[in-house]
Design an enzyme around this catalytic site. Structure first.
Site, PDB file in Angstrom:
ATOM      1  N   SER A 237      -1.304  -2.490  75.934  1.00 28.85           N
ATOM      2  CA  SER A 237      -2.718  -2.850  75.807  1.00 28.85           C
ATOM      3  C   SER A 237      -2.864  -4.303  75.340  1.00 28.85           C
ATOM      4  O   SER A 237      -2.353  -5.199  76.005  1.00 28.85           O
ATOM      5  CB  SER A 237      -3.397  -1.858  74.873  1.00 28.85           C
ATOM      6  N   LYS A 241      -0.935  -7.447  77.067  1.00 25.22           N
ATOM      7  CA  LYS A 241      -1.424  -8.774  77.468  1.00 25.22           C
ATOM      8  C   LYS A 241      -0.508  -9.825  76.830  1.00 25.22           C
ATOM      9  O   LYS A 241      -0.133 -10.830  77.453  1.00 25.22           O
ATOM     10  CB  LYS A 241      -2.859  -9.004  76.958  1.00 25.22           C
ATOM     11  N   TRP A 328     -10.517   1.975  82.139  1.00 25.50           N
ATOM     12  CA  TRP A 328     -10.947   0.764  81.420  1.00 25.50           C
ATOM     13  C   TRP A 328     -10.029  -0.421  81.755  1.00 25.50           C
ATOM     14  O   TRP A 328     -10.465  -1.565  81.859  1.00 25.50           O
ATOM     15  CB  TRP A 328     -10.907   1.072  79.923  1.00 25.50           C
ATOM     16  N   HIS A 380      -4.596   6.246  77.935  1.00 27.23           N
ATOM     17  CA  HIS A 380      -4.227   4.883  77.550  1.00 27.23           C
ATOM     18  C   HIS A 380      -3.305   4.952  76.336  1.00 27.23           C
ATOM     19  O   HIS A 380      -3.757   5.237  75.221  1.00 27.23           O
ATOM     20  CB  HIS A 380      -5.534   4.152  77.206  1.00 27.23           C
TER      21      HIS A 380
HETATM   22  C1  GCU Z   1      -9.850  -2.444  73.674  1.00 25.92           C
HETATM   23  C2  GCU Z   1      -9.962  -3.676  74.543  1.00 25.92           C
HETATM   24  C3  GCU Z   1      -8.808  -3.773  75.536  1.00 25.92           C
HETATM   25  C4  GCU Z   1      -7.483  -3.625  74.830  1.00 25.92           C
HETATM   26  C5  GCU Z   1      -7.476  -2.368  74.002  1.00 25.92           C
HETATM   27  C6  GCU Z   1      -6.225  -2.163  73.162  1.00 25.92           C
HETATM   28  O1  GCU Z   1     -10.066  -1.300  74.443  1.00 25.92           O
HETATM   29  O2  GCU Z   1     -11.199  -3.629  75.183  1.00 25.92           O
HETATM   30  O3  GCU Z   1      -8.840  -4.992  76.217  1.00 25.92           O
HETATM   31  O4  GCU Z   1      -6.441  -3.637  75.762  1.00 25.92           O
HETATM   32  O5  GCU Z   1      -8.568  -2.395  73.101  1.00 25.92           O
HETATM   33  O6  GCU Z   1      -5.572  -3.110  72.806  1.00 25.92           O
HETATM   34  O7  GCU Z   1      -5.947  -1.008  72.840  1.00 25.92           O
END
Ligand code: GCU
Length: 404
Positions: A237, A241, A328, A380
């Site tokens: 997540s 990134k 998402w 997720h």
């Molecule tokens: C939120 C955010 C995402 C990210 C996520 C996470 O949902 O919007 O962009 O990847 O948190 O890090 O769990």
């Protein structure tokens, strides 16, 4: 651009309904509502000249890198000259004697208030050579990377990695910079630069965490128990990134893995599917440089899309993974970024993935030459299924069966 893959994965109606009932409204989770879009060309310099040779790619790579630095993640500083490593503890009988646990403090400077990365590494005892390693950038509670192993979390299955002859390493991203907007008045940002001296392209928090992972690679290079030529950087997540940006920038990583990274990670922005640049930057503006704000509700104006980011990893290995219910993060957008990055691998002498390759079905990892992808059943999260698929790919990439 039309989707070149004959889809073998599609979101279930249940997953769409669940996503639509979530907190954010006016977000698209339906494939048919993805607007027509044209991806910026990977294999052309910004002046329009085609990129046809590996030598030209080296220059193109630099051009792309600078665009992402300037417009999205921000420019990161050089490593501090006075950073140093401190071995805090070595326990040769960890994990019932299967591993040696090292606790290493990476001091990011000598001045008071210098942040410290508390690195934990489990190195397999059953080995005759330096061990290849997986580094997790942990964006969740520190319990997930418990060095005592009183808590064992699927988020970091360290025992299973060690059983597969990998060193398992991890650090908590908050050791480098906090995951909140505080005007960059704390953590590594404030330590290295006065907040008032920041520019619109100064590094954000994702860049800082990625930079922290590179400092771990600096340490790996000094540890004779680690095979620093066979190391993977990974995260989930926001950590995914981060891992992608780290692997894009720092060519010492042999394998870059990004799990459920979504918006501003692996997912293509122009698909307008799932999280948008508006939502992400309003909720997490510290993650990025200020220049990125210009693209809120203007995804089409981005000079790049995220397939360029993936291409920065070429010809080293990359693995993108998604989860079925994680709309998402736009699983198909993550896959398409990978597929559309493949020309970089081809130009550099690896097969990558063939044009038009179909997105694989659930739970069937697809391994190309230097590029891999899977979409897993469920939510997720970073699960053992993901880790083991990543390790299978690492086995092949690192020729583990040949040199075991
Ligand atoms: C939120 C955010 C995402 C990210 C996520 C996470 O949902 O919007 O962009 O990847 O948190 O890090 O769990």
């Amino acid at each position: 651009m039309s989707d070149p893959s004959q889809a073998t994965w599609t979101a279930t109606q249940e997953a769409i309904a669940k996503a639509e009932s979530g907190h954010w409204k006016n977000i698209n989770y339906v494939e048919e509502r993805v607007p027509p879009y044209t991806l910026p060309e990977l294999m052309r310099f910004q002046d329009g000249t085609p990129v046809k040779t590996p030598e030209q790619w080296t220059r193109r790579r630099q051009e792309i890198l600078e665009l992402f630095q300037d417009q999205l993640y921000g420019f990161s500083p050089e490593p501090p000259k006075d950073m140093h490593f401190e071995t805090v503890d070595i326990d040769a009988s960890a994990m019932d004697g299967n591993a040696t646990r090292k606790l290493i403090d990476i001091h990011l400077g000598k001045s008071p208030g210098a942040p410290v990365i508390h690195l934990v590494i489990f190195i397999p005892n059953k080995r005759t050579k330096p061990a290849p390693a997986f580094l997790l950038i942990c964006n969740r509670d520190k319990n997930n990377i418990d060095p005592t192993r009183a808590v064992k979390s699927d988020f970091w299955p360290a025992e299973q990695l060690v059983n597969r002859d990998y060193a398992a390493a991890a650090f908590f991203n908050g050791d480098v910079a906090p995951d909140k907007y505080d005007g960059f008045t704390t953590g590594i940002h404030a330590y290295l630069q006065k907040p008032e001296e920041r520019k619109p392209n100064s590094w954000g928090t994702i860049a800082a965490w990625a930079w922290g992972a590179s400092r771990v690679m600096d340490y790996f290079e000094t540890d004779p128990d680690i095979d620093d030529k066979k190391c993977a950087v990974t995260g989930h997540s926001r950590g995914g990134k981060t891992a992608l940006w780290c692997g894009a920038l720092d060519q010492r990583w042999a394998l870059t893995i990004s799990n459920c990274s979504g918006c501003s990670g692996a997912a293509l922005a122009r698909r307008h599917f799932g999280e948008s640049l508006s939502v992400i930057q309003n909720a997490f503006k510290h993650w990025f440089c200020q220049n990125y704000r210009a693209y809120i509700d203007k995804e089409e104006d981005l000079p790049f899309d995220q397939h360029w980011l993936v291409a920065l990893v070429a010809p080293r290995a990359v693995y993108i993974s998604s989860a079925d219910e994680d709309l998402w993060a736009d699983p198909r957008g993550e896959w398409l970024a990978l597929l559309n990055a493949a020309p970089a691998w081809k130009l550099l002498g690896r097969n990558g993935l063939d044009e038009g390759t179909a997105m694989p079905p659930l739970n069937k990892p697809l391994k190309g030459d230097g590029m891999a992808y899977h979409i897993r059943t469920g939510e997720h999260n970073y699960k053992v299924f993901d880790w083991m698929a990543h390790a299978d790919f690492a086995d092949a990439e690192f020729n583990r069966n040949q040199d075991a």
